[in-house]
Write an enzyme that holds these catalytic residues in place. Sequence first.
Site, PDB file in Angstrom:
ATOM      1  N   TRP A  53       1.569   5.618  -1.726  1.00  0.00           N
ATOM      2  CA  TRP A  53       1.357   6.659  -2.675  1.00  0.00           C
ATOM      3  C   TRP A  53       2.473   6.868  -3.879  1.00  0.00           C
ATOM      4  CZ3 TRP A  53      -2.130  10.690  -3.684  1.00  0.00           C
ATOM      5  CH2 TRP A  53      -3.756  10.473  -3.074  1.00  0.00           C
TER       6      TRP A  53
ATOM      7  N   TYR B 280       0.809  -1.230   0.150  1.00  0.00           N
ATOM      8  CA  TYR B 280       0.052   0.027   0.023  1.00  0.00           C
ATOM      9  C   TYR B 280       0.839   1.267  -0.006  1.00  0.00           C
ATOM     10  CZ  TYR B 280      -3.751   3.302   1.270  1.00  0.00           C
ATOM     11  OH  TYR B 280      -4.782   4.469   0.984  1.00  0.00           O
TER      12      TYR B 280
HETATM   13  N1  LIG Z   1      -1.053  18.572   1.732  1.00  0.00           N
HETATM   14  C1  LIG Z   1      -1.592  17.091   1.521  1.00  0.00           C
HETATM   15  N2  LIG Z   1      -2.765  17.121   0.794  1.00  0.00           N
HETATM   16  C2  LIG Z   1      -3.450  15.604   1.267  1.00  0.00           C
HETATM   17  C3  LIG Z   1      -2.465  14.575   1.911  1.00  0.00           C
HETATM   18  C4  LIG Z   1      -1.443  14.924   2.453  1.00  0.00           C
HETATM   19  O1  LIG Z   1      -0.426  14.137   3.041  1.00  0.00           O
HETATM   20  N3  LIG Z   1      -1.053  16.520   2.399  1.00  0.00           N
HETATM   21  N4  LIG Z   1      -3.093  13.402   1.913  1.00  0.00           N
HETATM   22  C5  LIG Z   1      -3.998  12.921   0.883  1.00  0.00           C
HETATM   23  C6  LIG Z   1      -4.650  11.682   1.337  1.00  0.00           C
HETATM   24  S1  LIG Z   1      -4.279  10.211   0.824  1.00  0.00           S
HETATM   25  C7  LIG Z   1      -6.085  11.539   1.915  1.00  0.00           C
HETATM   26  S2  LIG Z   1      -6.951  10.171   2.251  1.00  0.00           S
HETATM   27  C8  LIG Z   1      -6.702  12.967   2.099  1.00  0.00           C
HETATM   28  C9  LIG Z   1      -7.463  12.747   3.471  1.00  0.00           C
HETATM   29  O2  LIG Z   1      -8.397  13.732   3.754  1.00  0.00           O
HETATM   30  P1  LIG Z   1      -9.009  14.027   5.224  1.00  0.00           P
HETATM   31  O3  LIG Z   1      -9.274  12.775   5.910  1.00  0.00           O
HETATM   32  O4  LIG Z   1     -10.267  14.981   4.930  1.00  0.00           O
HETATM   33  O5  LIG Z   1      -8.157  14.998   5.827  1.00  0.00           O
HETATM   34  P2  LIG Z   1      -7.481  15.273   7.152  1.00  0.00           P
HETATM   35  O6  LIG Z   1      -6.537  16.204   7.083  1.00  0.00           O
HETATM   36  O7  LIG Z   1      -6.857  13.868   7.677  1.00  0.00           O
HETATM   37  O8  LIG Z   1      -8.654  15.557   8.109  1.00  0.00           O
HETATM   38  C10 LIG Z   1      -9.363  16.718   7.755  1.00  0.00           C
HETATM   39  C11 LIG Z   1      -9.998  17.327   9.162  1.00  0.00           C
HETATM   40  O9  LIG Z   1     -10.779  16.581   9.797  1.00  0.00           O
HETATM   41  C12 LIG Z   1     -10.886  17.140  11.294  1.00  0.00           C
HETATM   42  N5  LIG Z   1     -11.270  15.968  12.124  1.00  0.00           N
HETATM   43  C13 LIG Z   1     -10.484  15.144  12.748  1.00  0.00           C
HETATM   44  N6  LIG Z   1     -11.351  14.196  13.298  1.00  0.00           N
HETATM   45  C14 LIG Z   1     -12.398  14.735  13.499  1.00  0.00           C
HETATM   46  C15 LIG Z   1     -13.871  14.387  14.143  1.00  0.00           C
HETATM   47  O10 LIG Z   1     -13.866  13.795  15.009  1.00  0.00           O
HETATM   48  N7  LIG Z   1     -14.656  15.188  13.820  1.00  0.00           N
HETATM   49  C16 LIG Z   1     -14.596  16.307  12.866  1.00  0.00           C
HETATM   50  N8  LIG Z   1     -15.896  16.802  12.680  1.00  0.00           N
HETATM   51  N9  LIG Z   1     -13.597  16.756  12.188  1.00  0.00           N
HETATM   52  C17 LIG Z   1     -12.700  16.031  12.663  1.00  0.00           C
HETATM   53  C18 LIG Z   1      -9.313  17.430  11.645  1.00  0.00           C
HETATM   54  O11 LIG Z   1      -9.232  18.590  12.140  1.00  0.00           O
HETATM   55  C19 LIG Z   1      -8.611  17.440  10.093  1.00  0.00           C
HETATM   56  O12 LIG Z   1      -7.988  18.763  10.104  1.00  0.00           O
HETATM   57  O13 LIG Z   1      -5.921  14.192   2.003  1.00  0.00           O
HETATM   58  C20 LIG Z   1      -5.346  13.961   0.838  1.00  0.00           C
HETATM   59  N10 LIG Z   1      -4.647  15.405   1.045  1.00  0.00           N
HETATM   60  N1  LIG Z   2      -2.155   8.496  12.300  1.00  0.00           N
HETATM   61  C1  LIG Z   2      -2.643   8.313  11.008  1.00  0.00           C
HETATM   62  N2  LIG Z   2      -2.007   7.717  10.085  1.00  0.00           N
HETATM   63  C2  LIG Z   2      -2.285   7.933   8.699  1.00  0.00           C
HETATM   64  C3  LIG Z   2      -3.219   8.515   8.356  1.00  0.00           C
HETATM   65  C4  LIG Z   2      -4.072   9.482   9.114  1.00  0.00           C
HETATM   66  O1  LIG Z   2      -4.888  10.463   8.973  1.00  0.00           O
HETATM   67  N3  LIG Z   2      -3.464   9.528  10.645  1.00  0.00           N
HETATM   68  N4  LIG Z   2      -3.796   8.756   6.860  1.00  0.00           N
HETATM   69  C5  LIG Z   2      -3.534   7.505   5.999  1.00  0.00           C
HETATM   70  C6  LIG Z   2      -3.815   7.369   4.801  1.00  0.00           C
HETATM   71  S1  LIG Z   2      -5.155   8.486   4.151  1.00  0.00           S
HETATM   72  C7  LIG Z   2      -2.804   6.985   3.819  1.00  0.00           C
HETATM   73  S2  LIG Z   2      -3.514   7.072   2.122  1.00  0.00           S
HETATM   74  C8  LIG Z   2      -1.510   6.560   4.116  1.00  0.00           C
HETATM   75  C9  LIG Z   2      -0.442   7.106   3.314  1.00  0.00           C
HETATM   76  O2  LIG Z   2       0.726   6.420   3.413  1.00  0.00           O
HETATM   77  P1  LIG Z   2       1.997   6.219   2.384  1.00  0.00           P
HETATM   78  O3  LIG Z   2       1.174   6.158   0.835  1.00  0.00           O
HETATM   79  O4  LIG Z   2       2.530   4.898   2.668  1.00  0.00           O
HETATM   80  O5  LIG Z   2       2.739   7.375   2.656  1.00  0.00           O
HETATM   81  P2  LIG Z   2       3.828   7.976   1.640  1.00  0.00           P
HETATM   82  O6  LIG Z   2       4.700   8.889   2.362  1.00  0.00           O
HETATM   83  O7  LIG Z   2       3.176   8.627   0.420  1.00  0.00           O
HETATM   84  O8  LIG Z   2       4.798   6.962   0.993  1.00  0.00           O
HETATM   85  C10 LIG Z   2       5.027   6.773  -0.239  1.00  0.00           C
HETATM   86  C11 LIG Z   2       6.535   6.216  -0.415  1.00  0.00           C
HETATM   87  O9  LIG Z   2       6.808   5.841  -1.689  1.00  0.00           O
HETATM   88  C12 LIG Z   2       8.301   6.341  -2.082  1.00  0.00           C
HETATM   89  N5  LIG Z   2       8.348   6.360  -3.223  1.00  0.00           N
HETATM   90  C13 LIG Z   2       8.107   7.559  -4.123  1.00  0.00           C
HETATM   91  N6  LIG Z   2       8.191   7.367  -5.537  1.00  0.00           N
HETATM   92  C14 LIG Z   2       8.493   6.290  -5.558  1.00  0.00           C
HETATM   93  C15 LIG Z   2       8.776   5.543  -6.644  1.00  0.00           C
HETATM   94  O10 LIG Z   2       8.820   5.677  -7.945  1.00  0.00           O
HETATM   95  N7  LIG Z   2       9.099   4.187  -6.578  1.00  0.00           N
HETATM   96  C16 LIG Z   2       9.141   3.522  -5.180  1.00  0.00           C
HETATM   97  N8  LIG Z   2       9.494   2.192  -4.945  1.00  0.00           N
HETATM   98  N9  LIG Z   2       8.808   4.224  -3.976  1.00  0.00           N
HETATM   99  C17 LIG Z   2       8.732   5.552  -4.381  1.00  0.00           C
HETATM  100  C18 LIG Z   2       8.302   7.524  -1.240  1.00  0.00           C
HETATM  101  O11 LIG Z   2       9.648   7.976  -0.819  1.00  0.00           O
HETATM  102  C19 LIG Z   2       7.519   7.146   0.085  1.00  0.00           C
HETATM  103  O12 LIG Z   2       8.118   6.574   1.063  1.00  0.00           O
HETATM  104  O13 LIG Z   2      -1.271   7.034   5.594  1.00  0.00           O
HETATM  105  C20 LIG Z   2      -2.227   6.886   6.405  1.00  0.00           C
HETATM  106  N10 LIG Z   2      -1.841   6.882   7.923  1.00  0.00           N
HETATM  107 MO   LIG Z   3      -5.056   8.564   1.843  1.00  0.00          MO
END
Ligand SMILES: Nc1nc2c(c(=O)[nH]1)N[C@H]1C(S)=C(S)[C@@H](COP(=O)(O)OP(=O)(O)OC[C@H]3O[C@@H](n4cnc5c(=O)[nH]c(N)nc54)[C@H](O)[C@@H]3O)O[C@H]1N2
Ligand SMILES: Nc1nc2c(c(=O)[nH]1)N[C@H]1C(S)=C(S)[C@@H](COP(=O)(O)OP(=O)(O)OC[C@H]3O[C@@H](n4cnc5c(=O)[nH]c(N)nc54)[C@H](O)[C@@H]3O)O[C@H]1N2
Ligand SMILES: [Mo]
Length: 785
Positions: A115, A113
């Site tokens: 990104w 899993y």
């Molecule tokens: N810049 C940037 N953008 C991203 C990502 C990133 O790593 N960096 N990750 C991407 C990914 S993979 C995903 S899945 C999306 C996730 O998108 P979201 O899940 O929407 O993003 P989060 O920032 O985790 O949460 C949004 C807000 O929810 C609020 N929140 C937390 N718990 C609760 C609760 O119990 N109730 C309510 N009402 N609010 C709560 C928090 O204050 C938080 O700031 O974002 C994407 N966008």
């Molecule tokens: N506590 C907490 N944990 C969370 C979340 C949260 O809200 N709270 N959000 C969750 C969510 S929504 C998500 S989606 C996950 C995200 O978790 P991940 O998707 O596992 O996080 P990334 O840091 O994007 O990891 C991508 C990795 O790929 C590597 N990479 C980049 N390009 C390449 C390439 O071309 N080849 C290879 N082999 N590697 C490459 C980067 O160096 C990096 O280490 O985290 C989750 N974890």
């Molecule tokens: Mo995500």
Amino acid sequence: MAATLHPTSAHWGSYRVEVENDRVVGVRPDPEDPAPAPVMGNTPRAQHHRTRVARPAVRRRWLEHGPGPDQLRGDPGDSYVEVEWSTVLDLLAGELDRVRTEHGNTAIYGGSYGWGSAGRIHHAQSQLHRFLNTIGGYTRSRTTYSHGALEVLFPRIIGTPAANRLLSRVPSWERIREHTELLVSFGGLRVSNTWTTSGGRAAQTAGPAMRAASDSGVEFVSVSPLRDDTAAEVESAWVSLRPGTDTAVMLALMHVLFSEGLADTAFLDRYTVGADRLRAYVTGVRDERGGPGGVERSPEWAERVSGVPAADLRALARRMAEKRTLVNVGWSVQRARYGEQPLWAGLALACCLGQVGLPGAGFASGYGSMGNYGGGATPLGLPRMPQGNNPVDSFIPVAKVSDMLLHPGQPYDYDGERRSYPDIRLVYWAGGNPFHHHQDLARLTRAFGRPDTVVVHETHWTATARHADIVIPATTALERDDMAASHGDLALRAMPRAVSPHGLARDEYDTYTDLAERLGVREEFTEGRSSRDWMRVAYERWRALLARRDLEVPGFDGFWERGRIEMPARVEDETHLGEFRRDPEANALRTPSGRIELYSETIASFGYEDCPGHPVWLAGPAAAGGDGADRAPDGGDRPLVLIANQPSGRLHSQQDMGGYSTSQKVGGRAPLRMHPRDAEAAGVAAGDVVRVQGPSGSCLAGLVVSDALRPGVVQLSTGAWYDPSGADVTCAHGNPNALAEDVGTSSLAQGCTGQLVRVRVEPHEGAPPRVRAFEPPEGVRPLGD
Ligand SMILES: Nc1nc2c(c(=O)[nH]1)N[C@H]1C(S)=C(S)[C@@H](COP(=O)(O)OP(=O)(O)OC[C@H]3O[C@@H](n4cnc5c(=O)[nH]c(N)nc54)[C@H](O)[C@@H]3O)O[C@H]1N2
Ligand SMILES: Nc1nc2c(c(=O)[nH]1)N[C@H]1C(S)=C(S)[C@@H](COP(=O)(O)OP(=O)(O)OC[C@H]3O[C@@H](n4cnc5c(=O)[nH]c(N)nc54)[C@H](O)[C@@H]3O)O[C@H]1N2
Ligand SMILES: [Mo]
């Protein structure tokens, strides 16, 4: 020598890199991007950083002792031996062959899993899956960390096709501007989250679109523990609630609708099943099992649980009933224990309003979570690299990775099935960072000690690479030719190679080709093609599909020369469940009743205490400490709720050493935000190194004091590189997953619950340990600055 400009595309947008002497020295936004994301500022330093993996490397202990469980995997003092490509390929091919022969392909975990990077061809996970499929398959993972609860729950309550459309073909922001009067968003609408789209985006349009909607009079209500969860440029009312209590708020809103005659009973009768049971529960006639004598879920009750004044809840419910209202539940809200409930209750609330299926109204999940959501178009297909078929049918729900590795054969519940974990001998990860993304990292380290061999392809020496026996250096997106476009995108962009590969890094496609050669399946893997050939083939296949619909795009060479072409797209003006509303018999949903299931016989029949047959209030660990009737037991010595949301300075853990990401750190540690009142009570001040204690471990962080948080709540975004090298602390750098508990949302979806953690924050006594996350491991000769 003058710098040259090269277009590129990442999950955080399309931009240009400035290259001088084969080095990236700067970035420039795309001049046509209305709101470029500052995250791109991380790229120059990350590209040439000393944490780049420059050569193939093998863990010394694995090299000396051979494959086998090893609890020292991931030990900060562990050392590596850098080896030739031919050596590492021989070792890896031999080990893959041994495992599949002795244990079968089920023993290979290739879920992988993560990104990785954007790009239609060199997508790390797709490449790995294609390779593993050609050698006999692998145990895979299902669903996502992003919205695992939604992916399992919604097919049950609105049927699969409608559940898919909820995430893929959603009304545009323009449509919201046109039709919506009131947008109530649980979890806010963070513009920094919309900078990200899986696969990248031609332009960052979500922020400007939200502002345009606000300017033209759409009212926004942001229900969240953080005031700044909705961008300053969007005018919004802030409903501040205790984290993890959205379901209580939603039940109370329904209570008002039912008791004041505002619920649309005609809609409930015609389009839903189970509204009577839900109503009996909300009004306290029945308890969650349908027995007599429940609790009345009144605004006064919800005030005790959520902290939102009862009068505000009454006023909000009435306003929602009066206006054309869209209920949005952000993905974060379900990334917590019992995360299914706020989704189901949110849908039920929208049904009580009777507006589901009307333009600009009803239920949504994803606005403010990702950039393509509301982007307004769906391309008619995208060029893709085929992955082949996996002959192995073994899988786990993605967030069960530690449980699987620690407890082979152990039974667990998932979506009505009693399943058991496969016995994994080899873990193969490319393009993800589980030591960023999974909960309870010390436990994950123990889990990674169990298999015989761990293989990681990485661009950088992440904590995950440091848990691997075999580390394969991968090129970054800037070091190879590719093309980018995502769902909800409007243009296909060329990503021509901008710089030479770092050290001995190679394209993963070439690594797999050489492994396939050694395993006797080169032809099956490559079909006689180089990755460059595949780019042309993928493009031309897509072009041929379009031609069948009388749509024309230039040939591959024409595209590559232009660098960017508009993609034929369907403009998204469809209203979610609009057809169903027009004719619920002819367009019945694919649920057992054909309707929206506010009560699901199927889910009820599973007998799960943690996810009964209709939405209910269950107090997760975060909700403890409210003086409501359903107080959860723990909380005393960890009085604060930590929000581990997405970082605004980067994507997850990627490029954490980059300029923009490090500019947000405090003394080199992840910033922890805290309300001034809580900081005073804890005896800590802005700029201090603080110690955060959670249920699974502890971390250090740098304190930022802010009144944008609800008191009792602290915020530590994810993604600081995990650093277990400090003596008395699980992570010296500030990764919240060092603190979080590794438990699923419920027996139904088993989704990730990392968003909320109960913690204590205290001053750090004595000299804090140095942050060593960005130092490559022993035995590795760094190449880079
Ligand atoms: N810049 C940037 N953008 C991203 C990502 C990133 O790593 N960096 N990750 C991407 C990914 S993979 C995903 S899945 C999306 C996730 O998108 P979201 O899940 O929407 O993003 P989060 O920032 O985790 O949460 C949004 C807000 O929810 C609020 N929140 C937390 N718990 C609760 C609760 O119990 N109730 C309510 N009402 N609010 C709560 C928090 O204050 C938080 O700031 O974002 C994407 N966008
Ligand atoms: N506590 C907490 N944990 C969370 C979340 C949260 O809200 N709270 N959000 C969750 C969510 S929504 C998500 S989606 C996950 C995200 O978790 P991940 O998707 O596992 O996080 P990334 O840091 O994007 O990891 C991508 C990795 O790929 C590597 N990479 C980049 N390009 C390449 C390439 O071309 N080849 C290879 N082999 N590697 C490459 C980067 O160096 C990096 O280490 O985290 C989750 N974890
Ligand atoms: Mo995500």
